[in-house]
Write a protein that holds these residues in place. Structure first.
Motif, PDB file in Angstrom:
ATOM      1  N   ALA A 169       0.856 -14.435 -10.348  1.00  0.00           N
ATOM      2  CA  ALA A 169       1.530 -15.180  -9.281  1.00  0.00           C
ATOM      3  C   ALA A 169       1.615 -14.336  -8.014  1.00  0.00           C
ATOM      4  CB  ALA A 169       2.923 -15.594  -9.742  1.00  0.00           C
ATOM      5  N   GLN A 170       1.882 -13.051  -8.165  1.00  0.00           N
ATOM      6  CA  GLN A 170       1.954 -12.170  -7.007  1.00  0.00           C
ATOM      7  C   GLN A 170       0.607 -12.097  -6.295  1.00  0.00           C
ATOM      8  OE1 GLN A 170       3.415  -8.657  -8.971  1.00  0.00           O
ATOM      9  NE2 GLN A 170       5.563  -9.296  -8.836  1.00  0.00           N
ATOM     10  N   TYR A 171      -0.479 -12.065  -7.064  1.00  0.00           N
ATOM     11  CA  TYR A 171      -1.818 -12.053  -6.466  1.00  0.00           C
ATOM     12  C   TYR A 171      -2.104 -13.359  -5.737  1.00  0.00           C
ATOM     13  CZ  TYR A 171      -6.921 -12.504  -6.330  1.00  0.00           C
ATOM     14  OH  TYR A 171      -8.208 -12.728  -5.935  1.00  0.00           O
ATOM     15  N   ARG A 189       2.089  -8.836   6.401  1.00  0.00           N
ATOM     16  CA  ARG A 189       2.986  -7.877   5.757  1.00  0.00           C
ATOM     17  C   ARG A 189       3.451  -8.391   4.401  1.00  0.00           C
ATOM     18  NH1 ARG A 189       8.505  -7.361   6.503  1.00  0.00           N
ATOM     19  NH2 ARG A 189       8.388  -8.761   8.310  1.00  0.00           N
ATOM     20  N   TYR A 190       3.836  -9.670   4.330  1.00  0.00           N
ATOM     21  CA  TYR A 190       4.257 -10.246   3.054  1.00  0.00           C
ATOM     22  C   TYR A 190       3.106 -10.247   2.049  1.00  0.00           C
ATOM     23  CZ  TYR A 190       8.328 -12.029   5.618  1.00  0.00           C
ATOM     24  OH  TYR A 190       9.462 -12.132   6.380  1.00  0.00           O
ATOM     25  N   GLY A 191       1.919 -10.654   2.528  1.00  0.00           N
ATOM     26  CA  GLY A 191       0.769 -10.701   1.638  1.00  0.00           C
ATOM     27  C   GLY A 191       0.412  -9.332   1.090  1.00  0.00           C
ATOM     28  N   ALA A 192       0.414  -8.323   1.960  1.00  0.00           N
ATOM     29  CA  ALA A 192       0.076  -6.972   1.518  1.00  0.00           C
ATOM     30  C   ALA A 192       1.105  -6.452   0.525  1.00  0.00           C
ATOM     31  CB  ALA A 192      -0.018  -6.042   2.732  1.00  0.00           C
ATOM     32  N   ARG A 193       2.367  -6.811   0.737  1.00  0.00           N
ATOM     33  CA  ARG A 193       3.418  -6.365  -0.182  1.00  0.00           C
ATOM     34  C   ARG A 193       3.200  -6.945  -1.577  1.00  0.00           C
ATOM     35  NH1 ARG A 193       8.064  -8.796  -1.985  1.00  0.00           N
ATOM     36  NH2 ARG A 193       9.703  -7.397  -2.726  1.00  0.00           N
ATOM     37  N   TRP A 194       2.963  -8.258  -1.655  1.00  0.00           N
ATOM     38  CA  TRP A 194       2.740  -8.878  -2.965  1.00  0.00           C
ATOM     39  C   TRP A 194       1.459  -8.362  -3.603  1.00  0.00           C
ATOM     40  CZ3 TRP A 194       6.654 -10.714  -5.287  1.00  0.00           C
ATOM     41  CH2 TRP A 194       7.652 -11.434  -4.609  1.00  0.00           C
ATOM     42  N   LEU A 195       0.449  -8.121  -2.793  1.00  0.00           N
ATOM     43  CA  LEU A 195      -0.812  -7.612  -3.318  1.00  0.00           C
ATOM     44  C   LEU A 195      -0.621  -6.235  -3.941  1.00  0.00           C
ATOM     45  CD1 LEU A 195      -3.754  -8.647  -3.382  1.00  0.00           C
ATOM     46  CD2 LEU A 195      -4.180  -7.270  -1.335  1.00  0.00           C
ATOM     47  N   GLY A 196       0.145  -5.387  -3.263  1.00  0.00           N
ATOM     48  CA  GLY A 196       0.401  -4.061  -3.799  1.00  0.00           C
ATOM     49  C   GLY A 196       1.180  -4.097  -5.100  1.00  0.00           C
ATOM     50  N   ALA A 206      -6.211  -8.249  -7.765  1.00  0.00           N
ATOM     51  CA  ALA A 206      -5.388  -7.714  -6.684  1.00  0.00           C
ATOM     52  C   ALA A 206      -5.848  -6.306  -6.321  1.00  0.00           C
ATOM     53  CB  ALA A 206      -3.912  -7.708  -7.100  1.00  0.00           C
ATOM     54  N   GLN A 207      -6.212  -5.508  -7.318  1.00  0.00           N
ATOM     55  CA  GLN A 207      -6.716  -4.160  -7.049  1.00  0.00           C
ATOM     56  C   GLN A 207      -7.986  -4.223  -6.219  1.00  0.00           C
ATOM     57  OE1 GLN A 207      -7.079  -2.761 -11.089  1.00  0.00           O
ATOM     58  NE2 GLN A 207      -5.031  -1.847 -11.101  1.00  0.00           N
TER      59      GLN A 207
END
Length: 278
Positions: A169-171, A189-196, A206-207
């Protein structure tokens, strides 16, 4: 996770080119099956039977007793049986493929178990049901009342990502933010946070996406070594049909300098040792 020191050696020696197109940021999300907890309910026997039976039965064959058992358990509210039936109808596994039926079974799980504890035995199934619903809302179901609704999809992914901490779900949520037309700085910023978050949990897609962004300097200063590290991890766990991940890794490896490769190697050694601060 299959990641081990063999991927470190692969980084040092290089990788053989992988045939297939590179899809950049458009890798299709997988449809993972939840790990089913051990239960004593009658549904368990039927679940195990269907897990071993991968060939769809002819449409003219008699009803499968195990399918009847699953349906009976599902009507009784057992989330495991509902999940298995949802996946069967989504994939056409032993039944005629029917996305609407799948959607209905996933909806039953979400409606009945949304507030279950994230540590409950069925939590993974509940989270994956929200993910499945989100993916249906992304594109809609043809000839049905389920229309494409990105906002509704985001709600499904957000709940599974935040409440249950589900990496898939985070991806998916990250991709929604990052692929939003005219994405704002906050969206990125939100997208990069969830991706990390998903990448650190071992979600290989995601990696791969994070590795691409870091290596290429997508809306950020390039970080070649760190990007190559993530792409190496993703490539080691990519499925056979995920050529975009292998292609991304190969391109990055060829472009990386010796210093980048050495630094990525050091980061991979830290990862294998459990030091996952990246």
């Amino acid at each position: 996770m299959r990641t081990s020191r063999r991927i470190i050696f692969a980084l040092m020696l290089g990788a053989a080119p992988v045939a297939g197109p590179g899809f950049a940021f458009d890798g299709a999300p997988a449809k993972p099956d939840a790990a089913l907890p051990v239960v004593t309910q009658p549904a368990a026997a039927a679940v195990n039977a269907h897990a071993l039976k991968r060939t769809a039965a002819p449409a003219t064959s008699a009803p499968d007793p195990s399918l009847n058992s699953l349906q009976y358990a599902a009507e009784g509210g057992h989330p495991i049986a509902q999940w298995r039936l949802g996946r069967m109808y989504a994939d056409g596994d032993g039944v005629i493929q029917n996305d609407l039926r799948a959607f209905e079974y996933f909806s039953r799980i979400a409606n009945a178990h949304a507030e279950d504890s994230p540590s409950a035995p069925q939590a993974a199934i509940v989270a994956n049901a929200f993910v499945a619903l989100g993916r249906y809302y992304l594109n809609g179901i043809p000839n049905s009342k389920i229309k494409a609704d990105r906002d509704r999809a985001r709600e499904m992914f957000s709940y599974a990502a935040s409440y249950f901490g589900n990496a898939d779900a985070q991806y998916d949520l990250a991709r929604l933010y990052l692929k939003t037309p005219d994405a704002s700085r906050d969206d990125f910023r939100y997208g990069a946070r969830w991706l990390g978050l998903a990448a650190r949990k071992g979600q290989h897609q995601a990696q791969a996406l994070l590795g691409q962004m870091l290596f290429n300097g997508d809306r950020m200063p390039p970080q070649h070594a760190r990007g190559l590290m993530w792409l190496t991890l993703a490539s080691d766990n990519a499925a056979a049909d995920e050529a975009w991940i292998k292609e991304s890794y190969n391109r990055a490896f060829k472009k990386a300098s010796d210093d980048d490769r050495a630094m990525a190697l050091q980061m991979l050694e830290h990862w294998v040792q459990g030091r996952r601060e990246y």
